[in-house]
Structures are given as structure tokens and as C-alpha cells.
Enzyme design. Structure first.
Site, mmCIF file in Angstrom:
data_model
loop_
_atom_site.group_PDB
_atom_site.id
_atom_site.type_symbol
_atom_site.label_atom_id
_atom_site.label_comp_id
_atom_site.label_asym_id
_atom_site.label_seq_id
_atom_site.Cartn_x
_atom_site.Cartn_y
_atom_site.Cartn_z
ATOM 1 N N CYS A 8 1.035 -1.008 0.022
ATOM 2 C CA CYS A 8 -0.091 0.398 0.075
ATOM 3 C C CYS A 8 0.796 1.161 0.058
ATOM 4 O O CYS A 8 1.635 0.914 -0.601
ATOM 5 C CB CYS A 8 -1.380 -0.361 0.777
ATOM 6 S SG CYS A 8 -0.213 0.300 2.588
ATOM 7 N N THR A 9 0.688 2.117 0.559
ATOM 8 C CA THR A 9 1.455 3.817 0.126
ATOM 9 C C THR A 9 2.210 3.675 1.226
ATOM 10 O O THR A 9 3.011 4.122 1.836
ATOM 11 C CB THR A 9 0.670 4.456 0.144
ATOM 12 O OG1 THR A 9 -0.633 5.028 -0.819
ATOM 13 C CG2 THR A 9 1.594 6.480 0.307
ATOM 14 N N GLY A 10 1.487 3.594 3.008
ATOM 15 C CA GLY A 10 2.564 3.734 4.255
ATOM 16 C C GLY A 10 2.893 2.557 5.192
ATOM 17 O O GLY A 10 3.616 2.902 5.394
ATOM 18 N N ASN A 11 2.083 1.222 4.463
ATOM 19 C CA ASN A 11 2.443 0.275 5.000
ATOM 20 C C ASN A 11 2.063 0.287 6.888
ATOM 21 O O ASN A 11 2.375 -0.086 7.612
ATOM 22 C CB ASN A 11 4.147 -0.423 4.950
ATOM 23 C CG ASN A 11 3.936 -1.393 5.486
ATOM 24 O OD1 ASN A 11 5.163 -2.318 6.341
ATOM 25 N ND2 ASN A 11 3.593 -2.877 4.969
ATOM 26 N N THR A 12 0.940 1.218 7.153
ATOM 27 C CA THR A 12 0.741 1.380 8.697
ATOM 28 C C THR A 12 -0.771 1.072 8.760
ATOM 29 O O THR A 12 -1.838 0.928 9.686
ATOM 30 C CB THR A 12 0.803 2.735 8.582
ATOM 31 O OG1 THR A 12 0.052 3.081 7.929
ATOM 32 C CG2 THR A 12 2.086 3.457 9.302
ATOM 33 N N CYS A 13 -1.771 0.245 7.384
ATOM 34 C CA CYS A 13 -3.007 0.054 7.719
ATOM 35 C C CYS A 13 -2.788 -1.097 7.030
ATOM 36 O O CYS A 13 -3.717 -1.891 6.977
ATOM 37 C CB CYS A 13 -4.014 1.531 7.699
ATOM 38 S SG CYS A 13 -3.799 2.293 6.045
ATOM 39 N N ARG A 14 -3.746 0.009 5.529
ATOM 40 C CA ARG A 14 -4.185 -1.724 4.700
ATOM 41 C C ARG A 14 -3.147 -2.903 4.095
ATOM 42 O O ARG A 14 -4.209 -3.992 4.433
ATOM 43 C CB ARG A 14 -4.310 -0.428 2.887
ATOM 44 C CG ARG A 14 -5.635 -0.551 2.876
ATOM 45 C CD ARG A 14 -6.052 0.623 2.120
ATOM 46 N NE ARG A 14 -4.858 1.600 1.240
ATOM 47 C CZ ARG A 14 -4.406 2.580 0.567
ATOM 48 N NH1 ARG A 14 -5.548 1.910 -0.686
ATOM 49 N NH2 ARG A 14 -3.503 2.995 0.543
ATOM 50 N N ASP A 122 -8.932 3.594 1.591
ATOM 51 C CA ASP A 122 -7.755 3.882 2.297
ATOM 52 C C ASP A 122 -8.021 5.044 3.626
ATOM 53 O O ASP A 122 -8.686 5.642 3.266
ATOM 54 C CB ASP A 122 -6.706 5.001 1.789
ATOM 55 C CG ASP A 122 -5.501 5.271 2.035
ATOM 56 O OD1 ASP A 122 -5.114 4.592 3.473
ATOM 57 O OD2 ASP A 122 -4.527 5.979 2.571
#
Length: 159
Positions: A8-14, A122
Site C-alpha cells: 500500500c502507501t505507508g504500510n501502517t494500515c491496509r 484507504d
């Protein structure tokens, strides 16, 4: 060992949520044959999962404490057997930056032909309910991913 990485983008949720769900759903007989990981195309190395992501997965018996974000890299692109992007934009970025990895990329939502949009929503910056919604969106798609992995990489497959 089959290596599957969620991106994903930040690798902190999805992507860490998808990784945890995949680990939770994987058949016991696969545990020594498949390794799941996650990364972000714009991740800040070493960040933890968001509080809401950990909270909504904890409700379902999954653990995200101890997660450390990682930036998707050329090494990851080369090592992965399957790269599971959360959005078409993530998939396009990977294919442009690492052309050899482009053939390994799928967009998770594309595994459900009934979806109008294959991109996973997101929840970043949203409410707890937004994170619960993304969790609930991921569950059936990860189940489809496991079926896809079995068909593509399982016994009797040609991959």
C-alpha cells in the site's frame, strides 16, 4: 517457500491488515510453504501499525502490535513470487519502477469480478469505523486471494 507481499502507501494500515488477515486465514497445511509480508511504496521505515488498524483486527483475534513498516524495495520486488497491491496506482508504480516485477503484481480487489472499483479504500486519517470498514472489505478479498494462490501456485498448478 512462496513469498507474497502486500503493498500500500505507508504500510501502517491496509497492507499490514491484509497480511494479518492472510496469516489468520491460511490453511494450517500451508504455514511452512507460504510467507506473507507487507510494505509501502512511500513508507517511513519502522513505523507501527495505526492504533485503529490494530484495534479493529484485535476484535477479530489478530495481532498487529510489533508491526514495523517497511518501504517497498527492489530486493522485495525480486524476492516476491506474488505482489498484492491495494490499488491500481500502487500496481502501476511497482510496474514502472521495477518492470520485471510487473508480471507478479495483482490488485487485490480485482479478484472479485463483482466489484466496480478494485482499489481498497484507504482509512488513513479516518475514524475507527473507517478502519473497521476496510477490515471488512479485506476479509472476503483475502479469502479470494488464498483461492487464487492455491489455483496459481498450489499442487497441480503450472506456475
Amino acid at each position: 517457500m512462496l513469498r507474497v507481499i502486500f503493498v500500500c502507501t505507508g504500510n501502517t494500515c491496509r497492507s499490514p491488515m491484509a497480511e494479518a488477515i492472510a496469516r489468520f486465514m491460511i490453511p494450517e497445511s500451508w504455514k511452512d510453504r507460504v510467507r506473507f509480508g507487507s510494505a509501502g511504496i512511500s513508507a517511513c521505515e519502522g513505523a507501527g501499525a495505526t492504533l485503529y488498524a490494530a484495534d479493529v483486527l484485535g476484535e477479530k483475534g489478530m495481532e498487529l502490535r510489533g508491526h514495523c513498516s517497511a518501504r517497498f524495495s527492489a530486493e522485495m520486488a525480486g524476492d516476491a513470487d506474488l505482489i498484492v497491491a491495494m490499488t491500481r496506482e500502487h500496481a502501476a508504480h511497482i510496474a514502472a519502477a521495477w518492470p520485471d516485477a510487473g508480471r507478479k503484481v495483482i490488485v487485490l480487489g480485482s479478484l472479485d469480478p463483482g466489484r466496480n472499483n478494485p482499489d481498497i479504500s484507504d482509512p488513513a486519517g479516518g475514524t475507527r469505523d473507517d478502519y473497521a470498514g476496510t477490515r471488512d472489505e479485506l476479509f472476503p478479498l483475502v479469502r479470494r486471494l488464498i483461492e487464487y494462490i492455491n489455483g496459481r501456485f498450489g499442487p497441480g498448478s503450472s506456475a
